[in-house]
Design an enzyme around this catalytic site. Structure first.
Site, short mmCIF file in Angstrom:
data_model
loop_
_atom_site.label_atom_id
_atom_site.label_comp_id
_atom_site.label_asym_id
_atom_site.label_seq_id
_atom_site.Cartn_x
_atom_site.Cartn_y
_atom_site.Cartn_z
CG ASN A 21 8.02 -13.17 26.44
OD1 ASN A 21 8.24 -13.66 27.14
ND2 ASN A 21 6.47 -12.29 26.56
NE ARG A 72 2.48 -8.85 15.17
CZ ARG A 72 2.81 -9.60 16.31
NH1 ARG A 72 4.16 -8.61 17.38
NH2 ARG A 72 3.81 -10.65 16.90
#
Ligand code: CA2
Length: 147
Positions: free
Chosen positions: A12, A106
């Protein structure tokens, strides 16, 4: 000519600069490649991206034969791939793990890396600057090596 520095990018990351700019910024992967080449100065850079785990394994093995050092942003495979871990473990060149974001700040599923234990160092959280600092780190480890 000196051996090239390999910079490998996982799934990605080809979308950088086009999607989710609030997370990954507006800089494209092509711009990061240009910045790495400029930072590496006289050392040639082989810069690649793949969405395919096995292709990344093939390129890690190639780096072991051809490169002076390897920088890798394994993207999501950081957190899942025993195959990348095993491939990186076979290398005897400097390996720097590199991330745009800080995975430890995160979601919990990003807190474990299969790559960190088989890398010489890890740079994260600085956006595209992470790559430039990874180039400095990789080349300084190369310069420090006894041939
Ligand atoms: O911060 C990094 O560099 C990451 O390796 C990026 C990965 C993520 O899974 C890691 O936890 C941390 C994700 C790369 C996805 O890149 C995109 C770029 C633009 C739009 C969507 C995804």
């Amino acid at each position: 000519m000196s051996k090239p520095l390999y910079v490998l990018n996982g799934p990605n990351l080809n979308l950088l600069g086009t999607r989710e700019p609030e997370v990954y910024g507006r800089t494209t992967l092509a711009e990061i490649e240009a910045a790495c080449c400029a930072r590496a100065d006289n050392t040639p850079v082989v810069f690649r991206q793949s969405n395919i785990e096995g292709e990344l394994v093939d390129w890690i093995q190639e780096a072991g034969r051809e490169a002076c050092a390897l920088i890798i942003n394994p993207a999501a495979y950081t957190h899942t791939s025993v195959a990348l871990h095993d491939a990186l473990k076979t290398l005897d060149i400097p390996v720097i793990e590199c991330h745009l974001s800080n995975p430890l700040a995160r979601e919990a599923f990003r807190h474990h890396s299969f790559v960190t234990p088989v890398a010489d160092g890890m740079i994260s959280g600085l956006g595209p600057k992470s790559y430039e600092l990874a180039v400095d780190a990789a080349l300084s480890l190369v310069a420090r090596r006894v041939p």
